[in-house]
Design an enzyme around this catalytic site. Structure first.
Site, mmCIF file in Angstrom:
data_model
loop_
_atom_site.group_PDB
_atom_site.id
_atom_site.type_symbol
_atom_site.label_atom_id
_atom_site.label_comp_id
_atom_site.label_asym_id
_atom_site.label_seq_id
_atom_site.Cartn_x
_atom_site.Cartn_y
_atom_site.Cartn_z
ATOM 1 N N HIS A 116 0.821 -1.204 0.000
ATOM 2 C CA HIS A 116 0.000 0.000 0.000
ATOM 3 C C HIS A 116 0.861 1.263 0.000
ATOM 4 O O HIS A 116 0.595 2.212 -0.722
ATOM 5 C CB HIS A 116 -0.917 -0.005 1.225
ATOM 6 C CG HIS A 116 -1.783 1.201 1.337
ATOM 7 N ND1 HIS A 116 -3.044 1.244 0.802
ATOM 8 C CD2 HIS A 116 -1.559 2.398 1.913
ATOM 9 C CE1 HIS A 116 -3.567 2.430 1.050
ATOM 10 N NE2 HIS A 116 -2.685 3.157 1.713
ATOM 11 N N GLU A 160 -8.445 7.527 -4.664
ATOM 12 C CA GLU A 160 -7.934 6.456 -3.826
ATOM 13 C C GLU A 160 -9.006 5.384 -3.629
ATOM 14 O O GLU A 160 -10.190 5.637 -3.800
ATOM 15 C CB GLU A 160 -7.497 7.000 -2.467
ATOM 16 C CG GLU A 160 -6.344 6.216 -1.889
ATOM 17 C CD GLU A 160 -5.633 6.991 -0.792
ATOM 18 O OE1 GLU A 160 -4.408 7.101 -0.876
ATOM 19 O OE2 GLU A 160 -6.289 7.466 0.120
ATOM 20 N N SER A 161 -8.547 4.207 -3.244
ATOM 21 C CA SER A 161 -9.499 3.117 -3.008
ATOM 22 C C SER A 161 -9.663 2.899 -1.516
ATOM 23 O O SER A 161 -8.750 3.165 -0.734
ATOM 24 C CB SER A 161 -8.953 1.833 -3.625
ATOM 25 O OG SER A 161 -7.770 1.467 -2.954
ATOM 26 N N HIS A 162 -10.821 2.428 -1.113
ATOM 27 C CA HIS A 162 -11.016 1.947 0.255
ATOM 28 C C HIS A 162 -11.804 0.657 0.196
ATOM 29 O O HIS A 162 -12.806 0.477 0.881
ATOM 30 C CB HIS A 162 -11.699 3.014 1.120
ATOM 31 C CG HIS A 162 -10.941 3.297 2.382
ATOM 32 N ND1 HIS A 162 -11.527 3.578 3.573
ATOM 33 C CD2 HIS A 162 -9.614 3.323 2.617
ATOM 34 C CE1 HIS A 162 -10.595 3.787 4.486
ATOM 35 N NE2 HIS A 162 -9.440 3.637 3.927
ATOM 36 N N GLU A 202 -3.335 4.023 12.590
ATOM 37 C CA GLU A 202 -3.936 4.772 11.484
ATOM 38 C C GLU A 202 -5.181 5.528 11.928
ATOM 39 O O GLU A 202 -6.111 5.726 11.148
ATOM 40 C CB GLU A 202 -4.239 3.819 10.317
ATOM 41 C CG GLU A 202 -2.960 3.256 9.725
ATOM 42 C CD GLU A 202 -3.163 2.332 8.543
ATOM 43 O OE1 GLU A 202 -4.310 2.192 8.074
ATOM 44 O OE2 GLU A 202 -2.165 1.752 8.097
ATOM 45 N N ASN A 260 -3.447 5.671 -7.630
ATOM 46 C CA ASN A 260 -3.437 4.809 -6.462
ATOM 47 C C ASN A 260 -3.555 3.395 -6.997
ATOM 48 O O ASN A 260 -4.241 3.164 -7.984
ATOM 49 C CB ASN A 260 -4.632 5.190 -5.574
ATOM 50 C CG ASN A 260 -4.884 4.205 -4.465
ATOM 51 O OD1 ASN A 260 -5.867 3.479 -4.496
ATOM 52 N ND2 ASN A 260 -4.007 4.158 -3.494
ATOM 53 N N SER A 271 -4.516 -0.464 -5.983
ATOM 54 C CA SER A 271 -5.134 -1.328 -4.987
ATOM 55 C C SER A 271 -5.026 -2.762 -5.484
ATOM 56 O O SER A 271 -5.665 -3.124 -6.483
ATOM 57 C CB SER A 271 -6.599 -0.928 -4.791
ATOM 58 O OG SER A 271 -7.259 -1.907 -4.017
#
Ligand SMILES: Nc1ncnc2c1ncn2[C@@H]1O[C@H](COP(=O)(O)OP(=O)(O)O)[C@@H](O)[C@H]1O
Ligand SMILES: [Mg+2]
Lengths: 764, 225, 83, 83
Positions: free
Chosen positions: A34, A78-80, A301, A559, A561
């Site tokens: 990551h 971004e990815s989550h 985090e 990003n 992932s």
């Protein structure tokens, strides 16, 4: 995903000694996939990143593009994915929070969010739970933090049943002179931690610390720790205001968000970028829970935290600004000239870790993982859906493909800041390029002002304007945003499929009158240890590079992932591109996806070549996923982009829609249901032509009197244009293929999503 | 001199700049007032804008109503000064008991950001002064808790005294009596869920909000003279 | 003395509870039968320091009345125990 | 048999509770002192019809696990009484 033996050996070599437990934990998070992009970096280098307007390219928290007149736009995606799979609401919410920090850390005020979402089919209860939770998480966080969500995607496909994709793009506006980088400088300067207290949440979120070199105890502990966090949009809102206020007052020389790998990442990256060192006092970090170990503090985090680098002279002023915004601020570090990141317990206390900062940030291993073209690829490509039996009723298939996403985006504040000219639902979002404090509105007062501070401004907003001098003259007046992904295309041909996505996103922004100026990407792929996945990734990057070069669109950020898999099955390769477009002069709102009774309907752009391979029709109506993709003529596409934007800006059209998923049929259908007007179209031979997908096409609706000028413009541009019929009446008619009432199509379109979700009441 | 409108900013408010811009577009002069200030300064009207004061934690408006500025707002209202709460501002006014009733979660249990068709139900408020009753306005709503609720006696009183200011033509949230906005007995304190500032420019799709803001500025001028 | 407090906040009888109703409506499809009268409210827990149980109790009651509930639509039930 | 049930849902220990923390932070300015450790959760009340207390209890537990909480971040406490 801990450190491998080779990685551990490399750390020992870099340090010239065995690392201790804390040091190992810091390397483990920083060298995680990551944070370090160790599997993808070698490939990402092939993307074109330079262009005229690029002020900041990849590598920083966000890309920054010059919009003229002293104004710039910051953008990032971004990815989550993984957090959203286990706790959809909070996973998505913290995804929004994280990407916003990347934007305001650059000095930009976040003004827009986009949320490309991919879930399993809603026939599955778990997918319904995930989809509903993710949407309410984005709504809950985004609305409250005060950033409008202006577009996105909502896709359902079995490929994502075990592993949903929750990508979030954010965009901000800044006066160029407020641009600030995530750098520490000035030996003796202080690192101030802003925002939430640090807890045991998300420890090792970027990597599971357990594998290499840890005691069994630690493993047991780590397993118990919650990896999912709860977002606090109210804290983030105050952080945004405090950070922008600090930057306007020039009280921070550098600023960095805390995301993956927490304090370790923020301190080592700022030090490494600035070519300096930093001492960090873990004992000074405000904690949410007692008894946290230094390695927990350094890798936590916890959300809603930022690190600002300030001079000792400015510290009091910094604390005062933070106090005003009710943001906690604590000195936790000092910039040193040593180049080393040293973790201490109390300034005079023991040194717990001592490593060269740059090694955490830049010396992560670079993997050239093996790549293999999937063995079944040729077979899948040969399995062309045009061999399937034609539909008994093209009208029913058309209606089945019309899905209104408004149940999703009506849950998002998409209007805040009064910028939204084209709201979600259009081909691309179109926003006026303004933001509080950037093109200042002449307001006065005390909100945001702090008595006793030197700036002499009556309000923080006025200060921003006064300080910036950005009156907006010469700046672009609007920006357009589109996000596009297509796992079906990319699984059949990741290279070409990705090029098609770049083309589609560019055409989407052209449909609202913008010229594409920059791209960000979110590369959602499976397990990189599978050679097929690495091949897909490499191919996708090449396809993106090729299309971006040809269209002169720089890639300014992205990003990656990986490990999107469940039960051993990788997701379809799903690169998602986010396109930024600019409009120099915004005079009238673009016509949008619409048609007007009496108008002519023209199909403008590429002719021929459309295929059902990887199409929405094949997947939705036949559960079929084979075939080959239509070709892309980038030269034609480039001309089409200019032509379309010019037509839109000239105000000559009363409706426009790009032809994407579902081909000409779906494009026409969407134009009809959105305007409540029917159409009669002729000359479409069969379902192949009706639902076949190909790039570089738009349908426009134009009043008969204006049609001649539009046709002339297409001819001048060397772009084909066919009059396919007219708008009007109560029915959707494609002669010989479709005959459906507007009312029926509209009702089905409007209720499809809530019906699939099992929502009892369909909100209007 | 243009009427001066103070726009109150709580931590978590987010529509203050939009309201200020729309007020200025309507010919007023806007200033921002920080919630911790105990005085409003020299102003002719107050707007509590939309957003999420204190994150809407506990209940929308529950914490905000204790802000020092709210005492000044209450005093200003008691003196007949025009006070308008938009969305979160409406919620704060009900929590502060400057307006009756409460705003509950929407019937459909989702946040709703969409245009709403409204009908002016009373011209006896600072926000609808001189606006024709029955006039239709298209103004966006943007809320999760916009479902107006009160006891039957209060509802009867609001209806009986002509204090329902705006109604939804097509009720989006389950509000009692299709109520989109109400006022106090004096007509000088108004709360509404729709956002007039979001209908302030043709590029945004509607300018109907300017009708209400113009009425407010008119009332503000009248108070001053 | 320290006391641990649970304040349960529910909508008052007569006020419609769309959240409770939605939960109730969706239960049968999830395979749960026989559940009726669902009310969805808030549970607020905290510890309070006070000179006596009576003092604690009266502070909690005041807290409920002025802050933790909106009496127009909500009621509170308080459970107190040793901290 | 009918039972009345109260399910209290709270974020698990260690998970941050921004709502509880914000409430706690605001209390002193509202004039309430000595309140710490505020956690803001949900209180769900309902009645359940079942053959026995054990049966009711196991249905409620299942309901909590699969629907009323996400065990990844939330814990449920159940209080049952006669209906
Ligand atoms: N999750 C979402 N959030 C916000 N807007 C969405 C979302 N999903 C879809 N939309 C909006 O709905 C419209 C249709 O989406 P889509 O069909 O993916 O567009 P297209 O295929 O034309 O690119 C777009 O305007 C898009 O921004
Ligand atoms: Mg489109």
């Amino acid at each position: 995903m801990g450190l491998t033996d080779e990685e551990a050996a490399e750390i020992e070599r870099l340090l010239g000694r065995l690392p201790n437990h804390l040091e190992l934990a810091m390397y483990a998070v920083m060298w995680s996939e990551h944070c370090s992009y160790k599997s993808s970096r070698a490939h990402l280098r092939r993307l074109p990143t330079e262009g005229d307007g690029v002020l900041v390219g990849p590598g920083e928290n966000a890309g920054v593009i010059d919009a003229g007149g002293g104004i710039a736009v910051a953008i990032r995606i971004e990815s989550h994915n993984h957090p959203s799979a286990v706790e959809p609401y909070q996973g998505a919410a913290t995804g929004v929070g994280g990407i916003l920090r990347d934007i305001f850390t650059m000095g930009a005020r976040p003004v827009a969010v986009m949320d490309p979402l991919r879930f399993g089919p809603l026939s599955d209860a778990r997918s319904r739970w995930i989809a509903a939770g993710v949407v309410s998480g984005i709504s809950g966080y985004g609305n409250s933090v005060g950033v409008p969500t202006v577009g996105g995607e909502t896709v359902f496909d079995p490929a994502y049943a075990g592993n949903p994709l929750v990508n979030v793009l954010a965009c901000g506006v800044l006066p160029v002179e407020r641009l600030v980088l995530g750098q520490a400088s000035g030996v003796g300067n202080l690192a101030v931690l802003l925002g939430s207290a640090t807890g045991r949440d998300g420890i090792g979120g970027v990597s599971v610390l357990a594998s290499a070199g840890f005691t069994d105890d630690a493993e047991v502990e780590a397993a118990k720790r919650p990896n999912v966090q709860v977002g606090d949009p109210f804290e983030e809102k105050r952080l945004i205001e405090a950070c922008l206020d600090l930057l306007d007052r020039r009280l921070a020389t550098g600023i960095q968000d805390l995301g993956g790998a927490g304090l370790t990442c923020a301190t080592s990256e700022t030090a490494s970028r600035g070519g300096v060192g930093m001492d960090v006092d873990v004992a000074a970090v405000p904690l949410r829970e007692p008894g946290m170990d230094p390695w927990e503090i350094m890798t936590s985090e916890s959300q809603e935290r930022m690190l600002a680098i300030v001079t000792p002279h400015d510290l009091d002023a910094v604390l005062e600004v933070c106090d005003h915004w009710e943001v906690r601020a604590t000195v936790v570090g000092r910039v040193t000239g040593s180049g080393r990141l040293r973790i201490v317990y109390g300034w005079d206390g023991p040194v717990l870790a001592d490593v060269p900062a740059v090694t955490l940030h830049e010396d992560a291993p670079l993997y050239h993982r093996p790549m293999t073209r999937p063995a079944d690829l040729d077979e899948r490509r040969a399995d062309d859906p045009s061999r399937l039996d034609p539909p008994a009723d093209c009208g029913a298939d058309l209606v089945a493909m019309l899905v209104d996403a408004s149940w999703v985006y009506h849950q998002y504040d998409h209007q805040l800041f009064l910028n939204t000219v084209v709201a979600p639902g259009g081909d691309a979002a179109l926003l006026r390029l303004t933001a509080p404090g950037v093109r200042p509105r002449s307001t006065r007062g005390s909100a945001g002002g702090h008595t006793g501070l030197a700036a002499g401004a009556e309000s923080g907003w006025a200060a921003a304007g006064a300080g910036s001098g950005s009156t907006g003259t010469g700046a672009a007046e609007a920006m357009a945003l589109s996000t596009d992904g297509n796992g079906r295309w990319c699984s059949l041909d990741p290279r070409h499929g990705t090029a098609l996505l770049v083309a589609e996103a560019a055409l989407n922004v052209a449909c609202v009158g913008a010229r594409p100026v920059a791209l960000v990407n979110c590369l959602n792929f499976g397990n990189p240890e599978h050679p097929e996945v690495m091949w897909q990734l490499s191919e996708a990057i090449d396809g993106m590079a090729e299309a971006c070069r040809a269209l002169a669109i720089p890639v300014v950020g992205g990003n990656v992932s990986l490990y999107n898999e469940s039960l051993g099955r990788d997701i379809d390769p799903t690169p998602v591109v986010g396109m930024l477009g600019l409009v120099d002069r915004l005079v009238v709102a673009p016509p949008g996806i619409a048609m007007t009774a009496g108008s002519r309907l023209l199909l403008v752009g590429a002719s021929g070549g459309a295929t059902l391979g990887g199409s929405l029709w094949a997947a939705t109506c036949r559960d079929h996923r084979g075939g080959t993709l239509a070709p892309l003529d980038l030269d034609l596409h480039s001309r089409l982009l200019t032509l379309v934007a010019d037509l839109v800006n000239a105000g000559q059209l009363d409706g426009i829609h790009d032809v994407g998923d579902g081909g000409v049929g779906v494009a026409l259908g969407e134009m009809a249901v959105r305007s409540g007007v029917g159409f009669t179209v002729a000359g479409i031979a069969d379902h192949d032509e009706l639902f076949g997908e190909a790039p570089s096409r738009v349908v426009v609706s134009v009043a008969p009197g204006a049609a001649g000028a539009v046709v002339a413009a297409t001819e001048a541009a060397g772009v084909a244009c066919v009059d396919i019929g007219s708008a009007g009446g109560e029915r959707l008619v494609v002669e010989g293929l479709v005959d459906v009432s507007v009312a029926e199509a509209t009702e089905s379109w409007r209720t499809a999503l809530p019906r699939m979700l099992g929502v009892v009441e369909v909100p209007r | 001199m243009a009427p001066r409108v103070g726009v109150v900013v709580f931590p978590g408010s987010n529509c203050e700049h939009d309201v200020a811009a729309a007020v200025e577009g309507a010919g007023g002069e806007a200033s921002l007032v920080w919630h911790a200030d105990a005085t409003l300064g020299a102003i002719d009207a107050v707007v509590l804008p939309g957003g999420f004061a204190h994150g809407d934690y506990l209940r929308p408006g529950a914490i905000a109503r204790f802000s020092p500025v709210m005492t000044a707002v209450a005093d200003f209202a008691a003196d007949g000064g025009p006070v308008v709460g938009i969305c979160n501002g409406f919620q704060i006014l009900t929590e502060a008991r400057l307006l009756p009733g409460a705003l509950q979660k929407n019937r459909g249990l989702t946040f709703l950001c969409q245009p709403a068709e409204l009908e002016v139900a009373s011209a006896a408020s600072v926000l609808t002064r001189d606006v024709e009753v029955g006039r239709r306005l298209r103004i966006p709503v943007n809320h999760f808790e916009g479902n107006y609720t009160c006891d039957p006696a209060t509802l009867a009183e609001l209806e009986g005294e002509g204090r329902v200011v705006l109604r939804y033509v097509d009720n989006p949230n389950g509000s009692m009596g299709d109520i989109a906005g109400i006022c106090n007995q004096g007509g000088n304190v108004v709360g509404l869920m729709p956002h007039p500032e979001r209908a302030s420019d043709t590029l945004l799709g509607s300018t109907d909000g300017m009708v209400l803001l113009a009425a407010l500025l008119g009332a503000a001028s009248a108070v001053r003279t | 003395m320290r006391f641990s407090v649970l304040v349960e906040v529910q909508l008052r009888p007569g006020i419609s509870d769309p959240q409770g109703a939605t939960i109730e409506r969706s239960l049968p499809t999830l395979g749960f039968s026989g559940v009726v009268g669902v009310r969805a409210g808030k549970a607020i827990r905290f510890e309070i320091e006070a000179d006596s149980e009576t003092a604690a109790r009266s502070e909690v009651d005041e807290l409920c009345r002025t802050f933790l509930t909106n009496p127009v639509i909500e009621d509170a039930t308080v459970v107190m125990g040793p901290g």
